[in-house]
Design a protein around this motif. Sequence first.
Motif, PDB file in Angstrom:
ATOM      1  N   ASN A  87      33.521  41.959  41.758  1.00  0.00           N
ATOM      2  CA  ASN A  87      32.781  40.450  41.532  1.00  0.00           C
ATOM      3  C   ASN A  87      31.875  40.068  42.592  1.00  0.00           C
ATOM      4  O   ASN A  87      31.690  39.018  43.170  1.00  0.00           O
ATOM      5  CB  ASN A  87      34.049  39.677  41.664  1.00  0.00           C
ATOM      6  CG  ASN A  87      35.023  39.680  40.233  1.00  0.00           C
ATOM      7  OD1 ASN A  87      34.685  40.143  39.335  1.00  0.00           O
ATOM      8  ND2 ASN A  87      36.308  39.658  40.762  1.00  0.00           N
ATOM      9  N   GLU A 123      27.722  38.949  39.882  1.00  0.00           N
ATOM     10  CA  GLU A 123      29.321  39.490  39.412  1.00  0.00           C
ATOM     11  C   GLU A 123      29.036  41.015  39.334  1.00  0.00           C
ATOM     12  O   GLU A 123      29.548  41.613  38.116  1.00  0.00           O
ATOM     13  CB  GLU A 123      29.563  38.719  38.253  1.00  0.00           C
ATOM     14  CG  GLU A 123      29.462  37.199  38.508  1.00  0.00           C
ATOM     15  CD  GLU A 123      30.343  36.794  39.698  1.00  0.00           C
ATOM     16  OE1 GLU A 123      31.348  37.376  39.908  1.00  0.00           O
ATOM     17  OE2 GLU A 123      29.723  35.920  40.439  1.00  0.00           O
ATOM     18  N   GLY A 159      33.134  38.060  46.581  1.00  0.00           N
ATOM     19  CA  GLY A 159      33.505  39.162  46.024  1.00  0.00           C
ATOM     20  C   GLY A 159      33.913  40.354  47.235  1.00  0.00           C
ATOM     21  O   GLY A 159      33.829  39.907  48.214  1.00  0.00           O
TER      22      GLY A 159
END
Lengths: 263, 305
Positions: free
Chosen positions: A6, A24, A61
């Motif tokens: 992510n 992402e 992320g």
Amino acid sequence: MLEIKNVHKTFFAGTVNERVALQEINLSLAAGEFVTVIGSNGAGKSTILNITSGKLRPDSGTVTIDGRDVTRLADYQRARFVGRVFQDPMAGTSPEMTIEQNMAIAYERGKRRGLAPGVTRKKREFFREELKSLELGLENRLKAKVGLLSGGQRQALSLLMATFSSPSILLLDEHTAALDPQRAALVSRLTAEIVERHHLTTLMVTHNMEQALQLGTRLIMMHEGRIILDLDREQKSRMTVPDLLHEFEKIKGAAVDDRTMLQ
Amino acid sequence: MIVAVELGLIYAVMALGVYLTFRILNFPDLTVDGSFTTGAAVAAISIINGVPPVVATLAAFAAGMAAGWVTGILHTKGKINGLLAGILTMIALYSINLRIMGKANLPLLREETLLTPLREAGFIGSAVGIMVFAVVALVIKLVIDWFLHTDLGLSLQATGDNEQMIRSFGVSTDRTKILGLALSNGLVALCGAMIAQYQGFADIGMGIGLILAGLASVIIGQAIFGSRIIFVATLAVVLGSVLYRVVIQLALQAGLNPNDMKLISAVLVVIALVLPQLKVFRKVQGLANMKKTLTGATEAAGAKA
């Protein structure tokens, strides 16, 4: 081995120059996998590499190497796990130092450096053996300054230095792009040999589609910060450059169409 | 003239410190002007208060390291331009040096110093004196040679040569820069301590413009004697320092005003930097080496500016 989860990265956020580099992104490399990454300029190829090496930090992320979350580690801290070869043949070596001194620095990758002699007879023998594998005659020039070598020789040496201490991940950033075709072919061949010999988990960015098809066990294509195509060894082996271009146009076209529809 | 050679050999320790930052780290460090006096001040006040001269001299080395460490922290952690970081520490040290000394000048004439045995035996200003100071300078030179070839020393060299590369092999360049600056200023302060003991006093103004003497020693020495390998490069710095003092001595003997010495030093360094860039000199084979050393120097200064 390498797990990117992510990951999102925006440059110049909040300004008119705002540019989304990665959207992402999820990418997972199994041990020994050799992934080639292609895509147009600004697709996010280099950003993925820089996020992995620690030169850039993601906005959100995580990056995991060998099961260890390294998202917050600086580049020099991650160097224990990550070997890199840069696009610029001058970037990966120290020109004012000798070949053996450069290799001694690489040999101590990620270790605590103390007052032991940098180059010892034992290390020198090891370096000589490793250099022989390049077949460039560098094993006879251990005491030559690296600045005296040609671009191709320096890049081959960088490749060796990045790999002979067996990093968990090898990152190659268009490492043949600045070389003439003959030298590029040589470094390409050496790359394949070395990755094979050390079973290195590798992420290679390239502009050269032919090279992307020829090398590696998996191919991904990026566009505007997304992975738009992911081919395994099987699918990759059936691909040709025109196929890839066609595929790229198709997916890119679709992306553009979607946007036109939305507007 | 013997005194000039002796002074040159003592100042060589300072020049070796300047070599570490200016050449190895590629960092023009101006802390030198302050840390030199700090070394002299710490040694002088310690000796006056009865500390054994050896301990006092080592304390000076430690004080210099602390000064270099501050410049290093300002530059790496504070992200202050290298030249400015050095200037800031140098200026701050002026006040600190006055605090250490308590007044602007500390005489050491009746104190027992490291050099008292030499002086009493009448060796200062003789061939024996030159031998002793040459041995000291060469031992320090050899220690630097050794250090630069250790794992840590190699990473220091690479920091000045290719920062991106050495980081990619797991070295924190902040740490190597701070270490290099600390060592360099430690040597400079050590030199300050020795000069104070040699001339018999410490003075608040003794470090002013010293960076020029250091740079001149490094640049002129390496232009004449070469810098292909570390062993030669550091030897060239030592010889450059001696040569510089001899030239200054000759200038004084020729009747130049001692007050003009700083101006003459500055002009000397400018000539050494500019001359090899002129076309006439480029053609001379023997000066090829000089050209390389000097343009490297200007690039370094330009890059940091």
